[in-house]
Design a protein around this motif. Sequence first.
Motif, PDB file in Angstrom:
ATOM      1  N   ILE A 206      -6.652   1.558   7.994  1.00  0.00           N
ATOM      2  CA  ILE A 206      -6.533   2.062   6.621  1.00  0.00           C
ATOM      3  C   ILE A 206      -5.070   1.944   6.217  1.00  0.00           C
ATOM      4  CG2 ILE A 206      -6.789   4.072   5.120  1.00  0.00           C
ATOM      5  CD1 ILE A 206      -9.040   5.020   6.935  1.00  0.00           C
ATOM      6  N   CYS A 207      -4.808   1.130   5.192  1.00  0.00           N
ATOM      7  CA  CYS A 207      -3.429   0.842   4.797  1.00  0.00           C
ATOM      8  C   CYS A 207      -2.787   2.036   4.086  1.00  0.00           C
ATOM      9  CB  CYS A 207      -3.396  -0.397   3.900  1.00  0.00           C
ATOM     10  SG  CYS A 207      -4.005  -1.906   4.691  1.00  0.00           S
ATOM     11  N   LEU A 208      -1.493   1.893   3.815  1.00  0.00           N
ATOM     12  CA  LEU A 208      -0.741   2.900   3.068  1.00  0.00           C
ATOM     13  C   LEU A 208      -1.445   3.171   1.736  1.00  0.00           C
ATOM     14  CD1 LEU A 208       2.027   4.493   2.893  1.00  0.00           C
ATOM     15  CD2 LEU A 208       2.858   2.523   1.587  1.00  0.00           C
ATOM     16  N   PRO A 209      -1.653   4.438   1.365  1.00  0.00           N
ATOM     17  CA  PRO A 209      -2.332   4.732   0.094  1.00  0.00           C
ATOM     18  C   PRO A 209      -1.643   4.027  -1.078  1.00  0.00           C
ATOM     19  CG  PRO A 209      -2.146   6.730   1.396  1.00  0.00           C
ATOM     20  CD  PRO A 209      -1.348   5.670   2.117  1.00  0.00           C
ATOM     21  N   GLY A 210      -2.422   3.340  -1.889  1.00  0.00           N
ATOM     22  CA  GLY A 210      -1.886   2.615  -3.031  1.00  0.00           C
ATOM     23  C   GLY A 210      -1.556   1.170  -2.745  1.00  0.00           C
ATOM     24  N   CYS A 211      -1.594   0.771  -1.482  1.00  0.00           N
ATOM     25  CA  CYS A 211      -1.286  -0.620  -1.125  1.00  0.00           C
ATOM     26  C   CYS A 211      -2.282  -1.549  -1.817  1.00  0.00           C
ATOM     27  CB  CYS A 211      -1.349  -0.801   0.390  1.00  0.00           C
ATOM     28  SG  CYS A 211      -0.920  -2.465   0.961  1.00  0.00           S
ATOM     29  N   SER A 212      -1.766  -2.568  -2.483  1.00  0.00           N
ATOM     30  CA  SER A 212      -2.618  -3.485  -3.239  1.00  0.00           C
ATOM     31  C   SER A 212      -3.649  -4.139  -2.326  1.00  0.00           C
ATOM     32  CB  SER A 212      -1.766  -4.568  -3.903  1.00  0.00           C
ATOM     33  OG  SER A 212      -2.584  -5.556  -4.506  1.00  0.00           O
ATOM     34  N   GLU A 213      -4.921  -4.014  -2.698  1.00  0.00           N
ATOM     35  CA  GLU A 213      -5.979  -4.626  -1.904  1.00  0.00           C
ATOM     36  C   GLU A 213      -5.936  -6.145  -1.995  1.00  0.00           C
ATOM     37  OE1 GLU A 213      -9.741  -3.053  -2.928  1.00  0.00           O
ATOM     38  OE2 GLU A 213      -9.243  -0.978  -2.408  1.00  0.00           O
ATOM     39  N   SER A 214      -5.443  -6.659  -3.136  1.00  0.00           N
ATOM     40  CA  SER A 214      -5.418  -8.101  -3.344  1.00  0.00           C
ATOM     41  C   SER A 214      -4.186  -8.753  -2.733  1.00  0.00           C
ATOM     42  CB  SER A 214      -5.464  -8.422  -4.842  1.00  0.00           C
ATOM     43  OG  SER A 214      -6.615  -7.869  -5.439  1.00  0.00           O
ATOM     44  N   HIS A 215      -3.056  -8.049  -2.763  1.00  0.00           N
ATOM     45  CA  HIS A 215      -1.798  -8.684  -2.390  1.00  0.00           C
ATOM     46  C   HIS A 215      -1.158  -8.069  -1.151  1.00  0.00           C
ATOM     47  CE1 HIS A 215      -2.540 -10.217  -6.310  1.00  0.00           C
ATOM     48  NE2 HIS A 215      -2.162  -9.127  -6.954  1.00  0.00           N
ATOM     49  N   GLY A 216      -1.783  -7.073  -0.564  1.00  0.00           N
ATOM     50  CA  GLY A 216      -1.225  -6.438   0.620  1.00  0.00           C
ATOM     51  C   GLY A 216      -2.251  -6.317   1.721  1.00  0.00           C
TER      52      GLY A 216
END
Length: 338
Positions: A206-216
């Motif tokens: 689970i990535c950092l909250p707010g991390c772009s799903e498309s670009h991160g």
Amino acid sequence: MSSGPLLLLGLMMVLCPERVSPAGVFELKVHSFSSPRSVCVAGRPCRLFFRVCLKHAQPVVSPDPPCTFGAALSDILPAEPGAIAGSSPVRVPFHFKWPGTFSLIIESWSAHSAELSTENPENLISRLATRRRLSVGEDWSQDVHLGQQSELRYSYHVTCDEHYYGDSCSDYCRPRDDTFGHYTCDPEGNRLCLSGWKGEYCSEPICLPGCSESHGFCERPGECKCRIGWQGRLCDECVRYPGCLHGSCSQPWQCTCQEGWGGLFCNQDLNYCTNHRPCQNGASCTNSGQGSYSCTCRPGYTGSNCEIETNECASNPCKNGGSCNVSVYSCMYVFMYK
């Protein structure tokens, strides 16, 4: 082994989830046994043992082999009530989906030596053949067999091996925290992801909250790594064209110029007059493009930026007695009337 086969093996383990055969154990506990037929032989101790045979469900249970679900023998026991009651359960492990309905055969045999042998039919004391239905669970089912040759009281149950669950012991869940999964198991065998992980096998961080799903993306929980062309803490800022000076972007490698700027790198000032105000001393400024301009000087000033003050009256331009005014460059005349 070279690194190539190891890498291929690891990839296969990721793409192909663990496949395991169902596993469990059928246990039967003999509580008491008695028979009018003597199990003793003159000059030898009275000893016996039990044989448990599991077969597929049959309308009429045949005692003949094979034991399709498995078979097992008990230890050799003294033919005494206390020894039989205190004996360990007979265990029949299996590696298939537990069917629920099965055929059960329990045999008692005389033991005239230290070996567990069922070769000599004369040593067979009794045989029970029955059909039963049994669900997976820790609870023991009690039963009694009253026959002409013997009385047998026993109990039995079937349980799943460790990490196996479900009505047929076919659901597998083993807690793990490694490259191929990060989870524990609930009492029903469902995977419960550890904190920071998601997905069917809890292998997706689970990535950092707010991390772009498309670009991160992220390789560990709480990360936010940017894909090529994107930047920023949440990877939601595009990377401008290299060298872009006064421009912005909505997609990577763009250089969209701000108002008043132009050129490939947005470094050409198209509104030099407004941005730099180069003309001095009240002169008017005109943009001529590509970062150039021209100044229209007021009287009394000259130079490219009208920065040089001139004295137009120095050459005595006024004739016939006129006086020269430098500030407005004009001639004044005084007329005398007689």
